[in-house]
Scaffold this motif. Structure first.
Motif, PDB file in Angstrom:
ATOM      1  N   LEU A 121      51.069  42.375  30.332  1.00 20.94           N
ATOM      2  CA  LEU A 121      50.191  43.648  30.496  1.00 20.94           C
ATOM      3  C   LEU A 121      49.199  43.428  29.341  1.00 20.94           C
ATOM      4  N   GLY A 122      47.997  43.758  29.898  1.00 22.05           N
ATOM      5  CA  GLY A 122      46.806  43.673  28.748  1.00 22.05           C
ATOM      6  C   GLY A 122      45.596  43.720  29.588  1.00 22.05           C
ATOM      7  N   ASN A 123      44.586  42.880  29.087  1.00 20.02           N
ATOM      8  CA  ASN A 123      43.245  43.021  29.562  1.00 20.02           C
ATOM      9  C   ASN A 123      42.917  41.850  30.664  1.00 20.02           C
ATOM     10  N   GLU A 124      41.786  41.860  31.235  1.00 22.45           N
ATOM     11  CA  GLU A 124      41.204  40.887  32.326  1.00 22.45           C
ATOM     12  C   GLU A 124      41.412  39.554  31.958  1.00 22.45           C
ATOM     13  N   ASN A 125      40.700  39.142  30.722  1.00 20.70           N
ATOM     14  CA  ASN A 125      40.852  37.877  30.500  1.00 20.70           C
ATOM     15  C   ASN A 125      42.094  37.295  30.145  1.00 20.70           C
ATOM     16  N   GLY A 126      43.102  38.119  29.448  1.00 20.80           N
ATOM     17  CA  GLY A 126      44.458  37.288  29.532  1.00 20.80           C
ATOM     18  C   GLY A 126      45.402  37.355  30.515  1.00 20.80           C
ATOM     19  N   VAL A 127      45.035  38.105  31.749  1.00 23.65           N
ATOM     20  CA  VAL A 127      46.086  37.952  33.140  1.00 23.65           C
ATOM     21  C   VAL A 127      45.577  36.820  33.804  1.00 23.65           C
ATOM     22  N   ASN A 128      44.210  36.139  33.553  1.00 24.35           N
ATOM     23  CA  ASN A 128      43.670  34.990  34.519  1.00 24.35           C
ATOM     24  C   ASN A 128      44.480  33.905  34.249  1.00 24.35           C
ATOM     25  N   ARG A 129      45.332  33.652  33.189  1.00 28.14           N
ATOM     26  CA  ARG A 129      46.203  32.278  33.093  1.00 28.14           C
ATOM     27  C   ARG A 129      47.403  32.428  34.179  1.00 28.14           C
ATOM     28  N   TYR A 130      47.637  33.846  34.462  1.00 30.91           N
ATOM     29  CA  TYR A 130      48.922  34.035  35.414  1.00 30.91           C
ATOM     30  C   TYR A 130      48.416  33.867  37.043  1.00 30.91           C
ATOM     31  N   VAL A 131      47.121  33.646  37.300  1.00 31.56           N
ATOM     32  CA  VAL A 131      46.689  33.613  38.783  1.00 31.56           C
ATOM     33  C   VAL A 131      46.997  32.407  39.116  1.00 31.56           C
ATOM     34  N   GLY A 132      47.531  31.907  40.275  1.00 27.66           N
ATOM     35  CA  GLY A 132      47.628  30.466  40.799  1.00 27.66           C
ATOM     36  C   GLY A 132      47.255  30.552  42.155  1.00 27.66           C
ATOM     37  N   VAL A 133      47.607  29.363  42.842  1.00 23.88           N
ATOM     38  CA  VAL A 133      47.035  29.429  44.289  1.00 23.88           C
ATOM     39  C   VAL A 133      47.627  30.370  44.974  1.00 23.88           C
ATOM     40  N   HIS A 134      48.909  30.656  44.867  1.00 26.77           N
ATOM     41  CA  HIS A 134      49.568  31.617  45.781  1.00 26.77           C
ATOM     42  C   HIS A 134      49.693  32.987  45.251  1.00 26.77           C
ATOM     43  N   THR A 135      49.019  33.305  44.130  1.00 25.99           N
ATOM     44  CA  THR A 135      49.066  34.559  43.588  1.00 25.99           C
ATOM     45  C   THR A 135      48.379  35.733  44.344  1.00 25.99           C
ATOM     46  N   GLN A 136      48.890  36.683  44.797  1.00 29.89           N
ATOM     47  CA  GLN A 136      48.713  37.964  45.267  1.00 29.89           C
ATOM     48  C   GLN A 136      47.714  38.561  44.319  1.00 29.89           C
ATOM     49  N   VAL A 137      46.622  39.013  44.226  1.00 24.53           N
ATOM     50  CA  VAL A 137      45.496  39.642  43.069  1.00 24.53           C
ATOM     51  C   VAL A 137      45.040  40.929  44.041  1.00 24.53           C
ATOM     52  N   ASN A 138      45.254  41.831  43.150  1.00 29.26           N
ATOM     53  CA  ASN A 138      44.663  43.324  43.740  1.00 29.26           C
ATOM     54  C   ASN A 138      43.808  43.819  43.023  1.00 29.26           C
ATOM     55  N   ASP A 139      42.540  44.066  43.288  1.00 28.19           N
ATOM     56  CA  ASP A 139      41.604  44.874  42.435  1.00 28.19           C
ATOM     57  C   ASP A 139      41.700  46.307  42.903  1.00 28.19           C
ATOM     58  N   LEU A 140      42.032  47.118  41.716  1.00 24.19           N
ATOM     59  CA  LEU A 140      42.338  48.514  42.002  1.00 24.19           C
ATOM     60  C   LEU A 140      41.175  49.475  41.557  1.00 24.19           C
ATOM     61  N   LYS A 141      40.158  48.823  41.225  1.00 21.15           N
ATOM     62  CA  LYS A 141      39.085  49.679  41.354  1.00 21.15           C
ATOM     63  C   LYS A 141      39.181  50.729  40.316  1.00 21.15           C
ATOM     64  N   GLY A 142      39.860  50.612  39.282  1.00 21.59           N
ATOM     65  CA  GLY A 142      40.035  51.770  38.024  1.00 21.59           C
ATOM     66  C   GLY A 142      41.002  52.653  38.294  1.00 21.59           C
ATOM     67  N   ARG A 143      41.850  52.508  39.426  1.00 21.25           N
ATOM     68  CA  ARG A 143      42.808  53.662  39.726  1.00 21.25           C
ATOM     69  C   ARG A 143      43.942  53.778  38.861  1.00 21.25           C
ATOM     70  N   LEU A 144      44.603  54.973  38.840  1.00 21.06           N
ATOM     71  CA  LEU A 144      45.672  54.894  37.678  1.00 21.06           C
ATOM     72  C   LEU A 144      47.154  54.398  38.252  1.00 21.06           C
ATOM     73  N   VAL A 145      47.672  53.618  37.524  1.00 29.56           N
ATOM     74  CA  VAL A 145      48.926  53.256  37.587  1.00 29.56           C
ATOM     75  C   VAL A 145      49.913  53.695  36.701  1.00 29.56           C
ATOM     76  N   LEU A 146      51.023  54.397  37.351  1.00 32.38           N
ATOM     77  CA  LEU A 146      52.140  54.660  36.318  1.00 32.38           C
ATOM     78  C   LEU A 146      53.397  54.090  36.607  1.00 32.38           C
ATOM     79  N   PRO A 147      54.435  54.062  35.648  1.00 32.98           N
ATOM     80  CA  PRO A 147      55.595  53.858  36.086  1.00 32.98           C
ATOM     81  C   PRO A 147      56.195  54.730  37.325  1.00 32.98           C
ATOM     82  N   GLY A 148      56.970  54.189  37.934  1.00 32.08           N
ATOM     83  CA  GLY A 148      57.841  54.985  38.892  1.00 32.08           C
ATOM     84  C   GLY A 148      58.513  56.176  38.391  1.00 32.08           C
ATOM     85  N   PHE A 149      58.398  57.267  39.265  1.00 36.00           N
ATOM     86  CA  PHE A 149      58.727  58.353  38.844  1.00 36.00           C
ATOM     87  C   PHE A 149      60.668  58.133  38.981  1.00 36.00           C
ATOM     88  N   ILE A 150      61.170  59.251  38.084  1.00 38.46           N
ATOM     89  CA  ILE A 150      62.705  59.040  37.754  1.00 38.46           C
ATOM     90  C   ILE A 150      63.296  60.805  38.120  1.00 38.46           C
TER      91      ILE A 150
END
Length: 533
Positions: A62-91
């Motif tokens: 969890l962090g910024n754009e630069n830090g996540v780059n090293r987790y992107v591989g050939v088969h990684t699914q990458v989603n650009d959320l265009k600034g949308r809000l992400v929250l933990p699932g509700f309980i």
């Protein structure tokens, strides 16, 4: 001099490497990466992140754009959320207080209303060979008592079996009595008390775990998994609201091995995309030695996604006049209500069950439950957190000073609470202690087999209207809910190592006006890293 220069050069190279991200090959690629997002993590620091990486269902970055780059591989699914809000699932809580037939009497406050509900069910289900329900309360009958004649006038051709809200009484019609093989010669006991008329004829009112067991055994096995027949559709409703964990899911207690196995099989086949934490309803006067059976049963039917964690019981509103029929009719000495509660709390916690109970209004002030509620607040058996609902505001201070209990304050009660006092400053009850909001399924009278979950966004909107900060409402529906059911180390916030339960919304609840909150919709729901909606 050359040696000094060489050492300085090596030091500079080392520093440069330490400040630079590790090369992509140094970490295992993630299976899914979110970027360009507005991620409210709900962690202790209330952090906002823009990127997240997920591997094997858990968050690895969890962090910024630069830090996540090293987790992107050939088969990684990458989603650009265009600034949308992400929250933990509700309980969120679920109000499925039914027994196989979908017949719930808990909303009604008169005998006539009970009868109308049962009659409507029979008219709408003419093929039913047995009618089963629950939720009626003894105090609704006033000076009268439940009688088979009240049900016979509705239908005397099929068995009608109604379990009380506290699951300690059974109210039946004549056909159910005959099906159970009970007549004037059947012996009565403290385990299976049979209420009789003056001439010795059973009137259709029974009490005790033996009675509950006898009438439960009449329920055909093909109805045992009835609660789960609509679970797939129910899950779709929950996931569309961004709910990834459901709690307070009522399940019956089967002493029959066949029925328990059938229930477990139904559960294991259906329950894949949502987490459920369930409870068993028990009578207030359940013998303490029965808890070992409950514990074994809970362990038997539980799985990773579906666990039985609590017992629940109903305290009658007229508790000051609450006497067991066993004592009245058999003249046997039984414990009073206070003693039952003390023993119930202790035994439940001893066997690793939370206690869920609703506090009848007026009972604490009258002193009837004062000792039990204070015991619940001041003691913690075996590390178990107990949960009180319908709690009066003046008691919140005592309750929330402890770490062993959680309060459920229903949405409909928000206007009656002093919100400014509850939310003020660093020493506020809601800011630093445990408080868990749940939507009340009874609001607006909407209760049916698929309308048993209140939309968390609607609850946040209600809170905002009463000046509860939006970020606080979010925390109450995520991490505080997780804490209340012992899941705070697994879900409730977005942190490295936790399950990747999260939702994507089409509006930012933290930035829009409160009047616009109820217009926000869930776009996607993820459970353990998998998109399930």
């Amino acid at each position: 001099m050359r040696l000094a220069c060489l050492l300085i050069s090596l030091l500079l190279i080392a520093c440069e490497r330490a400040e630079s991200p590790l090369p992509a090959a140094s970490v295992e690629p993630a299976q899914h990466v979110l970027r360009n997002a507005y991620i409210y993590t709900v962690d202790p620091a209330r952090s906002i992140a823009s990127a997240m990486a997920i591997r094997d269902g858990r968050i690895v970055y969890l962090g910024n754009e630069n830090g996540v780059n090293r987790y992107v591989g050939v088969h990684t699914q990458v989603n650009d959320l265009k600034g949308r809000l992400v929250l933990p699932g509700f309980i969120q809580s679920i109000s499925n207080n039914t027994d196989y037939s979908g017949l719930d009497l808990s909303l009604f406050q008169s005998v006539e209303a009970y009868q109308n509900k049962i009659q409507d069910y029979i008219l709408n289900n003419p093929e039913a060979q047995i009618v089963v329900g629950r939720g009626w309360k003894m105090e609704v009958f006033g000076d009268d008592e439940p009688h088979k004649a009240m049900l016979d006038q509705i239908n005397d051709l099929v068995p009608i079996i109604m379990f009380s809200a506290d699951h300690s009484y059974v109210w039946t019609n004549s056909e159910a009595i005959a099906a159970a093989g009970i007549d004037m010669s059947t012996n009565s006991s403290t385990e299976n008390f049979i209420k009789r008329s003056d001439d010795g004829i059973p009137i259709g009112l029974f009490q005790g775990r033996g009675a509950v067991s006898v009438f439960s055994s009449l329920i055909p096995e093909d109805k045992v998994s009835k609660e789960f027949h609509n679970l797939s559709e129910l899950k779709d409703v929950a996931l569309s609201m961004g709910v990834t964990t459901l709690h307070s899911f009522h399940i019956p207690f089967f002493e029959s091995e066949n029925k328990a196995e059938k229930f477990k099989k139904s559960n294991s086949l259906e329950n894949r995309d949502v987490r459920i934490r369930a409870f068993l309803t028990v009578p207030m006067n359940m013998p303490s030695d029965r808890f070992i059976s409950l514990r074994n049963y809970a362990d038997k039917i539980s799985s990773d996604d579906f666990k039985v964690i609590a017992i629940s019981f109903v305290i009658p509103d007229s508790i000051s006049n609450y006497n067991y029929l066993i004592q009245d009719e058999l003249g046997e000495s039984v414990k009073d209500t206070s003693a039952w509660l003390v023993d119930l709390f202790h035994q439940a916690n001893l066997y690793k069950f939370q206690v869920h109970f609703s506090l009848p209004e007026g009972s604490y002030e009258s002193g009837i439950l004062r000792g039990q509620v204070e015991k619940l607040i001041n003691a913690e058996y075996q590390g178990v957190r107990n949960i009180v609902s319908n709690i009066p505001e003046f008691l919140l201070v005592d309750l929330l000073e402890k770490n062993n209990a959680a309060a459920i304050v229903y949405e409909g009660k928000l206007p009656t609470f002093n919100v400014d006092k509850l939310t003020e400053g660093t020493g506020s009850y809601m800011g630093d202690k445990i408080l868990f909001f749940a939507g009340d399924g009874k609001l607006e009278g909407q209760m049916n087999s698929l309308n048993v979950i209140r939309d968390p966004i609607s609850i946040i909107h209600t809170g905002a209207k009463h000046k509860v900060p939006v970020d606080l409402m979010i925390r109450l529906l995520t991490i505080r809910g997780a804490y209340a059911i012992h899941l705070e180390n697994e879900v409730g916030s977005l942190e490295v190592g936790k399950w990747a339960d999260f939702i994507v919304l089409d509006g930012n609840l933290l930035k829009i006006k409160s009047a616009e909150i109820d217009k926000v919709r869930v776009l996607n729901t993820y459970y353990k890293g998998r998109q399930v909606y």
